[in-house]
Design a protein around this motif. Structure first.
Motif, short mmCIF file in Angstrom:
data_model
loop_
_atom_site.label_atom_id
_atom_site.label_comp_id
_atom_site.label_asym_id
_atom_site.label_seq_id
_atom_site.Cartn_x
_atom_site.Cartn_y
_atom_site.Cartn_z
N GLY A 24 2.49 -5.49 -6.56
CA GLY A 24 1.92 -4.23 -6.66
C GLY A 24 2.47 -3.00 -5.90
N LEU A 25 1.81 -2.03 -6.10
CA LEU A 25 2.12 -1.05 -5.54
C LEU A 25 0.71 -0.42 -6.00
N VAL A 26 0.12 0.19 -4.39
CA VAL A 26 -1.31 0.37 -4.60
C VAL A 26 -1.70 1.50 -3.80
N GLY A 27 -2.17 2.88 -5.40
CA GLY A 27 -2.46 3.95 -4.20
C GLY A 27 -3.78 4.19 -3.78
N GLY A 28 -4.46 4.74 -3.73
CA GLY A 28 -6.34 5.07 -4.32
C GLY A 28 -7.00 3.90 -3.30
N ALA A 29 -6.85 2.44 -3.99
CA ALA A 29 -7.84 1.66 -3.67
C ALA A 29 -6.54 0.57 -2.52
N ALA A 31 0.69 -0.86 0.26
CA ALA A 31 -0.23 0.27 -0.32
C ALA A 31 0.95 1.64 -0.18
N ASN A 32 0.25 2.70 -0.53
CA ASN A 32 0.57 3.63 -0.73
C ASN A 32 0.10 4.86 -0.81
N TRP A 33 0.18 4.96 1.33
CA TRP A 33 -1.29 5.66 1.69
C TRP A 33 -0.83 7.19 0.88
N LYS A 34 0.48 7.56 0.89
CA LYS A 34 0.81 8.83 0.02
C LYS A 34 0.06 9.76 1.73
N MET A 35 -0.65 11.25 1.08
CA MET A 35 -0.52 12.02 2.01
C MET A 35 -1.69 11.59 2.48
N TYR A 44 7.11 -0.88 -11.16
CA TYR A 44 7.27 -0.07 -12.72
C TYR A 44 5.55 0.90 -12.56
N GLU A 45 5.69 2.22 -12.52
CA GLU A 45 4.52 2.68 -12.37
C GLU A 45 4.67 3.66 -13.38
N PRO A 46 3.42 3.31 -14.33
CA PRO A 46 3.35 4.64 -15.66
C PRO A 46 2.89 5.47 -15.10
N GLY A 52 3.01 -0.92 -10.64
CA GLY A 52 0.93 0.26 -10.15
C GLY A 52 1.17 1.18 -11.12
N GLY A 53 -0.44 1.73 -10.53
CA GLY A 53 -1.46 2.89 -11.52
C GLY A 53 -2.78 1.87 -11.25
N SER A 54 -3.05 2.85 -10.35
CA SER A 54 -4.89 2.51 -11.08
C SER A 54 -5.12 1.19 -10.65
N ILE A 55 -3.87 0.07 -9.60
CA ILE A 55 -4.82 -1.35 -9.73
C ILE A 55 -6.24 -1.20 -8.85
N LYS A 56 -6.77 -2.18 -9.18
CA LYS A 56 -7.96 -2.04 -8.18
C LYS A 56 -8.41 -3.62 -7.93
N TRP A 109 1.48 8.12 -16.41
CA TRP A 109 0.01 8.32 -16.74
C TRP A 109 -1.47 7.18 -16.36
N ALA A 110 -0.78 6.13 -15.73
CA ALA A 110 -1.63 5.58 -14.76
C ALA A 110 -1.95 6.02 -13.33
N ILE A 111 -0.91 6.32 -13.07
CA ILE A 111 -1.40 6.99 -11.25
C ILE A 111 -2.18 7.71 -10.83
N GLY A 112 -3.23 7.72 -9.96
CA GLY A 112 -4.78 7.99 -10.08
C GLY A 112 -5.48 8.39 -10.85
N THR A 113 -5.17 7.64 -12.08
CA THR A 113 -5.76 8.36 -13.25
C THR A 113 -7.23 7.46 -13.55
N GLY A 128 12.12 7.23 -5.31
CA GLY A 128 12.33 7.70 -6.88
C GLY A 128 10.37 7.70 -6.66
N HIS A 129 9.82 8.10 -6.15
CA HIS A 129 8.19 7.69 -6.70
C HIS A 129 8.35 9.39 -7.65
N SER A 130 7.06 8.84 -8.77
CA SER A 130 6.97 9.81 -9.66
C SER A 130 6.52 10.68 -8.98
N GLU A 131 5.83 11.01 -8.12
CA GLU A 131 5.81 12.41 -7.30
C GLU A 131 6.52 13.01 -6.75
N ARG A 132 7.59 12.50 -5.74
CA ARG A 132 8.74 13.45 -5.58
C ARG A 132 9.73 13.56 -6.74
P1 PGA Z 1 -2.62 4.95 -7.91
O1 PGA Z 1 -1.42 5.18 -7.38
O2 PGA Z 1 -3.11 2.98 -6.73
O3 PGA Z 1 -3.86 5.39 -6.69
O4 PGA Z 1 -2.76 5.15 -9.72
C1 PGA Z 1 -0.29 4.39 -7.09
C2 PGA Z 1 1.10 5.05 -6.52
O5 PGA Z 1 1.08 6.30 -6.70
O6 PGA Z 1 1.86 3.91 -6.17
#
Ligand code: PGA
Length: 252
Positions: free
Chosen positions: A231-236, A8-12, A166-168, A211-215, A170-174, A94-98
């Protein structure tokens, strides 16, 4: 056999009470899961309390970033020693947001990765292309460059130990995940490039997460790909039920 990692990646997100609630409800549900590694990366403010709650359980604690020095006059930074102290086994680097908002470079990510390993913390190093790069047909070129820049100078043993995500971008949080075939194509390429640097044994052992919009609805198919090891999972990952379903992707 590479043991899958569901991280899980809870971010902020999540205050202390929200984080505690999540862990209290989540732990009993996954207490018998030993065929996967379960990792939760969370904000610094939660690490201490979560570390206490996760002690002796099968869920591992991760930070979302760190600095390269052990201590010193670096106002606002957190060191690998501090992360170790609080019970972190992993750190996302090295997350893409960083890379995007805080201008982190491959070289800086590489330095952090080497330092994390020195402190016994396993780095989850993120790489991935932007939409523009994909549309210009540059995906593999960009990934190749990031591998060279972010993942260099490892010992053979450490090369087996680290985790690549591997987190494209364009797939993160979209809500637009990579297709299983797109993920497999890049994962296979990463493994091949890695073998060129470190040889075939580390490249067969290293775990590569997508990683990227895994559900829960798309994860099983992605996990069915040969070179996808988790998987590296943000939102879900923010809700107990959906993160639980992802952990149990092969059972339910
Ligand atoms: P997401 O984020 O699952 O919300 O797309 C993944 C991540 O940024 O690690």
């Amino acid at each position: 056999m590479r043991k899958p990692i569901i991280a899980a990646n809870w971010k902020m997100y999540k205050t202390i009470s929200e984080g505690k609630d999540f862990i209290t409800n989540f732990l009993p549900k996954v207490k018998d899961v030993y065929d996967k590694e379960i990792v939760i990366a969370m904000p610094y403010t939660l690490l201490f309390v979560a570390g206490e709650m996760l002690k002796g359980t099968n869920v591992k604690l991760s930070a979302e970033n760190m600095y390269v020095e052990e201590k010193g006059a670096f106002t606002g930074e957190i060191s690998p020693l501090m992360l170790k102290d609080v019970g972190c086994s992993y750190v996302i680097l090295g997350h893409s947001e960083r890379r995007k908002y805080f201008k982190e470079t491959d070289d800086f990510v590489n330095q952090k990765m080497l330092v994390a390993l020195k402190y016994g913390i396993i780095p989850i190093v993120c790489i991935g292309e932007t939409l523009e790069e994909r549309e210009q047909g540059k995906t593999l070129e960009v990934i190749g460059k990031q591998i060279k820049g972010s993942l260099s100078k490892l010992s053979t043993l450490d090369a087996e130990k680290i985790v690549i995500a591997y987190e494209p971008v364009w797939a993160i949080g979209t809500g637009k995940n990579a297709t299983p075939q797109q993920a497999q194509e890049v994962h296979e390429f990463i493994r091949k490039k890695y073998a060129e640097i470190y040889g075939s044994i580390p490249s067969e052992k290293v775990r590569i997460l997508y990683g990227g919009s895994i559900k829960p609805e798309n994860f099983k198919e992605i996990m069915a790909q040969k070179d996808v090891d988790g998987g590296l999972v943000g939102g879900a990952s923010l809700e107990v039920e959906s993160f639980y379903k992802l952990v149990m992707y092969d059972k339910i």
